[in-house]
Scaffold this motif. Structure first.
Motif, PDB file in Angstrom:
ATOM      1  N   PRO A 283       0.928  -0.816  -0.183  1.00 43.40           N
ATOM      2  CA  PRO A 283       0.238  -0.594   0.081  1.00 43.40           C
ATOM      3  C   PRO A 283       0.730   1.753   0.260  1.00 43.40           C
ATOM      4  N   LYS A 284       0.552   2.402  -0.574  1.00 43.16           N
ATOM      5  CA  LYS A 284       0.882   3.956  -0.496  1.00 43.16           C
ATOM      6  C   LYS A 284       0.642   4.757   0.350  1.00 43.16           C
ATOM      7  N   LYS A 285       0.864   5.830   1.112  1.00 40.81           N
ATOM      8  CA  LYS A 285       0.567   6.287   1.224  1.00 40.81           C
ATOM      9  C   LYS A 285      -0.426   7.706   0.916  1.00 40.81           C
ATOM     10  N   LEU A 286      -1.649   7.706   1.674  1.00 40.70           N
ATOM     11  CA  LEU A 286      -2.368   9.028   0.879  1.00 40.70           C
ATOM     12  C   LEU A 286      -1.367  10.041   0.321  1.00 40.70           C
ATOM     13  N   SER A 287      -0.278  10.639   1.652  1.00 44.91           N
ATOM     14  CA  SER A 287       0.099  11.905   1.699  1.00 44.91           C
ATOM     15  C   SER A 287       1.125  12.286   0.131  1.00 44.91           C
ATOM     16  N   ASP A 288       1.338  10.440   0.102  1.00 41.14           N
ATOM     17  CA  ASP A 288       2.450  10.269  -1.010  1.00 41.14           C
ATOM     18  C   ASP A 288       1.750  10.321  -2.536  1.00 41.14           C
ATOM     19  N   ALA A 289       0.651  10.149  -2.681  1.00 43.34           N
ATOM     20  CA  ALA A 289      -0.492  10.458  -3.365  1.00 43.34           C
ATOM     21  C   ALA A 289      -0.787  11.713  -4.354  1.00 43.34           C
ATOM     22  N   ILE A 290      -1.334  12.301  -2.934  1.00 42.17           N
ATOM     23  CA  ILE A 290      -1.518  14.200  -3.170  1.00 42.17           C
ATOM     24  C   ILE A 290      -0.130  14.236  -3.758  1.00 42.17           C
TER      25      ILE A 290
END
Length: 250
Positions: A110-117
């Motif tokens: 899983p990737k972090k939400l903050s990284d997606a942003i």
């Protein structure tokens, strides 16, 4: 924690910090990509949204304009949702990028939400999860829904979609964070739609409060199960609490 409704549809009334959350929708059938929700990375952003909501509540011309819309929705809830869209547009103007989004997620980790942003790899899921986190911080009861969207009754062209459902004054609404209403003077308004059709339908019809030409149908699966027993609070004006703190001052 989220609840799966089948065929990729899911809902959550409380998304926890650190929770590993599915990314996808019913069109994909099986969800095999996930993100880790790191709400603790967004304290500054949430503070900016709250400050902007407080400002919107304090401007007489905005309140007067809203009263002229003849909406039953509490003004303070509108301000929170408008603040969310305006702050996101100002701080992250280019984060919605489906090409980056499709390449971003690793099907193993899983990737972090903050990284997606930060990497401008967002779609509807990320914006709806982020909005849910902000509303949770403000003690505004809402429900994240991962389901489907149909525009202008083109049911042969539905798409997986994530949005927010909530209730106010015994009426049910959908807030669609990734699709704000853009006016002729470039004002960004939140896409808030009152739900018109019975819960028993798979797709519910809506009436957008600020885009009269819109005819959008939303679904969360299981014959409207996503709208049943929506979280609510007795006082519809609880969202005004932040404005009333310190006499409406920062």
């Amino acid at each position: 924690m989220y609840k799966e409704l089948g065929d990729g549809n899911l809902l959550s009334d409380n998304i926890e910090n650190g929770e590993v959350f599915p990314v996808g929708g019913s069109r994909f059938g099986i969800i095999d990509t996930h993100m880790q929700v790191d709400y603790d990375s967004f304290s500054e952003l949430f503070g900016l949204i709250e400050k902007n909501a407080k400002y919107l509540m304090s401007v007489p011309t905005i309140k007067s304009w809203y009263e002229n819309q003849k909406s039953d929705l509490d003004f303070s809830l509108f301000c929170h949702m408008m603040a969310f869209n305006n702050v996101i547009k100002l701080k992250y103007p280019d984060i919605i990028n489906m090409h980056n989004h499709n390449r971003f997620y690793d099907r193993q980790e899983p990737k972090k939400l903050s990284d997606a942003i930060d990497q401008k790899a967002c779609a509807c899921t990320e914006l709806a999860v982020l909005a849910q986190g902000y509303f949770q911080q403000q003690n505004i009861p809402t429900r994240y829904v991962g389901g489907e969207l149909v525009i202008n009754n083109h049911f042969d062209d539905f798409e997986a979609h994530s949005f927010i459902a909530f209730t106010a004054d015994n009426k049910k609404y959908i807030y669609d964070p990734v699709n704000p209403v853009r006016t002729n003077n470039d004002t960004i308004l939140p896409r808030i739609s009152e739900i018109l059709s019975p819960e028993e339908r798979l797709y519910v019809d809506t009436r957008n409060l600020f885009d009269k030409s819109a005819n959008w149908c939303y679904s969360g699966g299981e014959q409207g199960a996503f709208l049943k027993d929506l979280p609510t609070r007795k006082n519809a004006n609880v969202a005004m609490d932040i404005f009333n703190r310190n006499g409406g001052r920062d």
